[in-house]
Scaffold this motif. Structure first.
Motif: not given
Length: 58
Positions: A15-16, A21-24, A36-40, A42-43
């Motif tokens: 998960x970490x 990877x998503x934050x990058x 926006x999709x990646x932020x969702x 990531x959340x």
């Protein structure tokens, strides 16, 4: 029908790594809809990460 969403439980390290990877990706992608999709996602992954951490502490 194939389920595109993998709902298998993840371990802490996996998960970490997914969150990193998503934050990058969020920081480098300029396309607003993809960002926006990646932020969702990531959340959702961060919620799962914190859930695993809190369960491990209990």
């Amino acid at each position: 029908m194939v389920n595109p969403i993998d709902s298998t439980p993840n371990d802490l390290l996996e998960l970490a790594e997914q969150c990193l990877a998503l934050a990058s990706a969020v920081l480098t992608i300029d396309e607003a809809s993809i960002k926006e999709s990646l932020q969702f996602i990531l959340h959702e992954k961060m919620e799962a990460l914190f859930d695993v951490i809190y369960r491990a502490e209990s």
